[in-house]
Design a protein around this motif. Structure first.
Motif, short mmCIF file in Angstrom:
data_model
loop_
_atom_site.label_atom_id
_atom_site.label_comp_id
_atom_site.label_asym_id
_atom_site.label_seq_id
_atom_site.Cartn_x
_atom_site.Cartn_y
_atom_site.Cartn_z
N SER A 186 0.85 -1.18 0.00
CA SER A 186 0.00 0.00 0.00
C SER A 186 0.89 1.24 0.00
O SER A 186 1.97 1.24 0.55
CB SER A 186 -0.89 0.00 1.24
OG SER A 186 -1.75 1.11 1.22
N GLU A 230 -8.22 5.45 -2.10
CA GLU A 230 -8.91 4.47 -2.94
C GLU A 230 -8.68 4.69 -4.44
O GLU A 230 -9.04 3.85 -5.26
CB GLU A 230 -10.41 4.46 -2.63
CG GLU A 230 -11.15 5.72 -3.00
CD GLU A 230 -11.02 6.85 -1.99
OE1 GLU A 230 -11.44 7.96 -2.33
OE2 GLU A 230 -10.49 6.65 -0.88
N LYS A 231 -8.04 5.79 -4.81
CA LYS A 231 -7.79 6.08 -6.23
C LYS A 231 -6.34 5.91 -6.64
O LYS A 231 -5.96 6.28 -7.74
CB LYS A 231 -8.26 7.49 -6.54
CG LYS A 231 -9.76 7.64 -6.37
CD LYS A 231 -10.28 8.83 -7.06
CE LYS A 231 -11.80 8.83 -6.87
NZ LYS A 231 -12.45 9.81 -7.66
N GLN A 239 -3.23 4.08 -8.11
CA GLN A 239 -3.02 3.03 -9.11
C GLN A 239 -1.71 2.32 -8.80
O GLN A 239 -0.70 2.96 -8.54
CB GLN A 239 -2.98 3.63 -10.51
CG GLN A 239 -4.25 4.34 -10.91
CD GLN A 239 -5.41 3.37 -11.08
OE1 GLN A 239 -5.29 2.38 -11.80
NE2 GLN A 239 -6.52 3.65 -10.42
N TYR A 240 -1.71 0.97 -8.86
CA TYR A 240 -0.55 0.18 -8.50
C TYR A 240 -0.04 -0.66 -9.67
O TYR A 240 -0.80 -1.00 -10.58
CB TYR A 240 -0.89 -0.77 -7.34
CG TYR A 240 -1.20 -0.07 -6.05
CD1 TYR A 240 -0.20 0.40 -5.23
CD2 TYR A 240 -2.52 0.14 -5.66
CE1 TYR A 240 -0.48 1.05 -4.05
CE2 TYR A 240 -2.82 0.79 -4.48
CZ TYR A 240 -1.80 1.24 -3.67
OH TYR A 240 -2.09 1.88 -2.50
N THR A 255 -6.37 -0.58 -8.70
CA THR A 255 -6.42 -0.26 -7.28
C THR A 255 -6.20 -1.49 -6.39
O THR A 255 -6.19 -1.36 -5.17
CB THR A 255 -7.77 0.38 -6.92
OG1 THR A 255 -8.82 -0.50 -7.29
CG2 THR A 255 -7.94 1.71 -7.64
N LYS A 310 -4.13 -4.40 -4.41
CA LYS A 310 -2.88 -4.22 -3.67
C LYS A 310 -2.19 -5.55 -3.36
O LYS A 310 -1.47 -5.66 -2.39
CB LYS A 310 -3.15 -3.50 -2.35
CG LYS A 310 -3.79 -2.16 -2.50
CD LYS A 310 -4.11 -1.59 -1.15
CE LYS A 310 -5.05 -0.42 -1.26
NZ LYS A 310 -5.50 0.04 0.02
N GLU A 328 -3.63 9.87 -7.85
CA GLU A 328 -4.41 10.40 -8.97
C GLU A 328 -3.95 11.78 -9.44
O GLU A 328 -3.89 12.05 -10.63
CB GLU A 328 -5.87 10.46 -8.53
CG GLU A 328 -6.80 11.05 -9.55
CD GLU A 328 -8.21 11.14 -9.01
OE1 GLU A 328 -9.12 10.78 -9.76
OE2 GLU A 328 -8.40 11.57 -7.86
#
Length: 90
Positions: free
Chosen positions: A9, A17-18, A20-21, A37, A39, A60
């Protein structure tokens, strides 16, 4: 064990919550896996060797990506070692 997972995280307090991974296991994956999103990264049946797990998170409203890494070493099972082959031959 033949299966392991990483849960990761990016610590931020503005719209977590926005984020990007993406992740990559150097020495195994050819390219980054962009997972949105989610993880979690899971690997199964990796051959013995030394790897570097990398993940990045991008918020974001920023251009900056935070890349973190950890070294992973998969040791061979005893029947995959040179001394076991020698014992079998003897």
């Amino acid at each position: 064990e033949s299966t392991f997972s990483f849960e990761f995280s990016l610590l931020t307090y503005t719209n977590p919550e926005k984020i990007q991974y993406a992740y990559k296991l150097d020495g195994f994956d050819q390219d980054w896996s962009y997972i949105g999103t989610r993880k979690v990264a899971t690997y199964t049946n990796l051959p013995p060797g030394s790897y570097t797990f990398k993940f990045l998170g991008k918020a974001e409203n920023t251009e900056k990506s935070n890349i973190k890494s950890i070294k992973v070493i998969i040791h061979p099972a005893f029947w995959q070692t040179w001394w076991f082959y020698c014992l079998v031959i003897i």
